[in-house]
Write a protein that holds these residues in place. Structure first.
Motif, short mmCIF file in Angstrom:
data_model
loop_
_atom_site.label_atom_id
_atom_site.label_comp_id
_atom_site.label_asym_id
_atom_site.label_seq_id
_atom_site.Cartn_x
_atom_site.Cartn_y
_atom_site.Cartn_z
N LEU A 167 4.84 -27.99 -32.86
CA LEU A 167 4.53 -26.95 -31.89
C LEU A 167 3.32 -27.35 -31.06
CD1 LEU A 167 5.57 -24.12 -31.14
CD2 LEU A 167 3.98 -23.20 -32.83
N LEU A 168 3.54 -27.63 -29.78
CA LEU A 168 2.45 -27.97 -28.88
C LEU A 168 2.02 -26.78 -28.02
CD1 LEU A 168 3.51 -31.53 -27.65
CD2 LEU A 168 1.94 -30.92 -29.48
N GLU A 169 2.86 -25.75 -27.97
CA GLU A 169 2.51 -24.51 -27.27
C GLU A 169 2.84 -23.37 -28.23
OE1 GLU A 169 3.27 -22.11 -23.09
OE2 GLU A 169 4.78 -23.51 -23.76
N PRO A 170 1.83 -22.78 -28.85
CA PRO A 170 2.09 -21.78 -29.88
C PRO A 170 2.63 -20.46 -29.32
CG PRO A 170 -0.26 -22.03 -29.54
CD PRO A 170 0.41 -23.04 -28.68
N LEU A 171 3.94 -20.34 -29.33
CA LEU A 171 4.64 -19.12 -28.90
C LEU A 171 5.55 -18.68 -30.04
CD1 LEU A 171 5.65 -20.26 -25.31
CD2 LEU A 171 3.82 -18.69 -25.91
N TYR A 172 5.69 -17.36 -30.20
CA TYR A 172 6.47 -16.88 -31.34
C TYR A 172 7.46 -15.77 -30.99
CZ TYR A 172 3.14 -19.63 -33.93
OH TYR A 172 2.39 -20.69 -34.39
N HIS A 173 7.40 -15.21 -29.80
CA HIS A 173 8.26 -14.06 -29.48
C HIS A 173 9.05 -14.30 -28.21
CE1 HIS A 173 6.08 -11.93 -32.57
NE2 HIS A 173 4.94 -12.24 -31.97
N ARG A 174 10.21 -13.70 -28.14
CA ARG A 174 11.06 -13.64 -26.94
C ARG A 174 11.39 -15.02 -26.38
NH1 ARG A 174 7.90 -8.74 -26.15
NH2 ARG A 174 9.33 -7.05 -26.60
N SER A 175 12.27 -15.67 -27.08
CA SER A 175 12.63 -17.04 -26.73
C SER A 175 13.72 -17.14 -25.66
CB SER A 175 13.09 -17.77 -28.00
OG SER A 175 13.31 -19.12 -27.76
N PHE A 176 14.66 -16.24 -25.69
CA PHE A 176 15.85 -16.35 -24.84
C PHE A 176 15.73 -15.45 -23.62
CE2 PHE A 176 20.01 -14.97 -23.42
CZ PHE A 176 20.70 -16.16 -23.34
N PRO A 177 15.94 -16.03 -22.44
CA PRO A 177 16.09 -17.42 -22.01
C PRO A 177 14.73 -18.03 -21.67
CG PRO A 177 16.52 -15.99 -20.16
CD PRO A 177 16.17 -15.10 -21.32
N SER A 178 14.73 -19.31 -21.34
CA SER A 178 13.49 -19.98 -20.96
C SER A 178 13.14 -19.67 -19.51
CB SER A 178 13.63 -21.49 -21.14
OG SER A 178 12.53 -22.16 -20.54
N GLY A 179 12.08 -18.92 -19.32
CA GLY A 179 11.63 -18.59 -17.97
C GLY A 179 11.09 -19.79 -17.21
N ASP A 180 10.42 -20.70 -17.91
CA ASP A 180 9.90 -21.90 -17.26
C ASP A 180 11.04 -22.76 -16.74
OD1 ASP A 180 7.57 -20.84 -18.24
OD2 ASP A 180 6.96 -22.61 -19.35
N THR A 181 12.08 -22.89 -17.54
CA THR A 181 13.25 -23.67 -17.11
C THR A 181 13.94 -22.99 -15.94
OG1 THR A 181 13.55 -24.51 -19.36
CG2 THR A 181 15.43 -24.69 -17.86
N ALA A 182 14.08 -21.67 -16.00
CA ALA A 182 14.71 -20.93 -14.90
C ALA A 182 13.95 -21.17 -13.60
CB ALA A 182 14.77 -19.44 -15.24
N MET A 183 12.62 -21.10 -13.67
CA MET A 183 11.81 -21.30 -12.48
C MET A 183 11.96 -22.72 -11.94
SD MET A 183 7.77 -21.39 -11.85
CE MET A 183 7.83 -23.01 -12.53
N ALA A 184 11.95 -23.72 -12.82
CA ALA A 184 12.08 -25.11 -12.39
C ALA A 184 13.42 -25.36 -11.72
CB ALA A 184 11.88 -26.05 -13.58
N PHE A 185 14.49 -24.80 -12.27
CA PHE A 185 15.81 -24.99 -11.67
C PHE A 185 15.96 -24.20 -10.38
CE2 PHE A 185 16.74 -27.29 -15.41
CZ PHE A 185 17.83 -28.10 -15.10
#
Length: 174
Positions: free
Chosen positions: A90-108
């Motif tokens: 884990l390089l970015e400590p996140l634990y809640h609300r995984s689906f969907p990836s907002g970062d990926t949505a923004m990049a696409f």
């Protein structure tokens, strides 16, 4: 609701997340920041200041993408990999609300938006950026493959939907 816990999703997560390299750790330790929402601010600013006629389309696409991601995140409330699996790098400590990836949505969304007006080399760089953000979200332990696939689909489809609405004149303020 845990939509993440199926064998292929977990196996692909471990395959990518456990392919460790100090070079990739360093690279994705910084590159993931280019998938954050604040990247949208200079893009929107440049589009508006340069009087690019597509700035409204960009802002509408971002609004549709963001609303869709947030509705799904709160609707599913799916756990992050580190919340349900053991042995997660884990390089970015996140634990809640995984689906969907907002970062990926923004990049696409960004790649889809600039693709039609970009020269061939820039098109390659745009898709490389989007796919590296998606891969990096799994590599750093923040998301499952299902999350980034859904995010990529949401980002690209948000732009395409808004583009069609604008070109069909269904939105009157264009």
């Amino acid at each position: 609701m845990n939509i993440e816990n199926f064998p292929l999703n977990v196996e692909l997560f471990y395959l990518i997340n456990h392919a460790r390299s100090s070079i990739l750790d360093t690279f994705f330790g910084y590159f993931y920041l280019l998938g954050k929402g604040y990247v949208l601010i200079p893009i929107a600013f440049i589009l508006i200041v340069s009087k690019n006629r597509r700035w409204k389309l960009f802002l509408l696409s971002v609004a549709v993408e963001s609303a869709t991601v947030h509705l799904l995140k709160f609707g599913f409330d799916a756990p992050r990999p580190a919340s349900m699996l053991t042995d997660v790098y884990l390089l970015e400590p996140l634990y809640h609300r995984s689906f969907p990836s907002g970062d990926t949505a923004m990049a696409f969304l960004i790649a889809s938006f600039f693709f039609p007006v970009s020269p061939p080399l820039v098109r390659v760089l745009l898709w490389a950026y989007a796919f590296l953000i998606a891969y990096g979200r799994i590599y750093i332990g923040a998301h499952f493959p299902l999350d980034v696939i859904a995010g990529a689909t949401i980002g690209a489809l948000s732009y395409k939907l808004c583009e069609r609405l604008v070109h069909s004149k269904l939105i009157g303020w264009w």
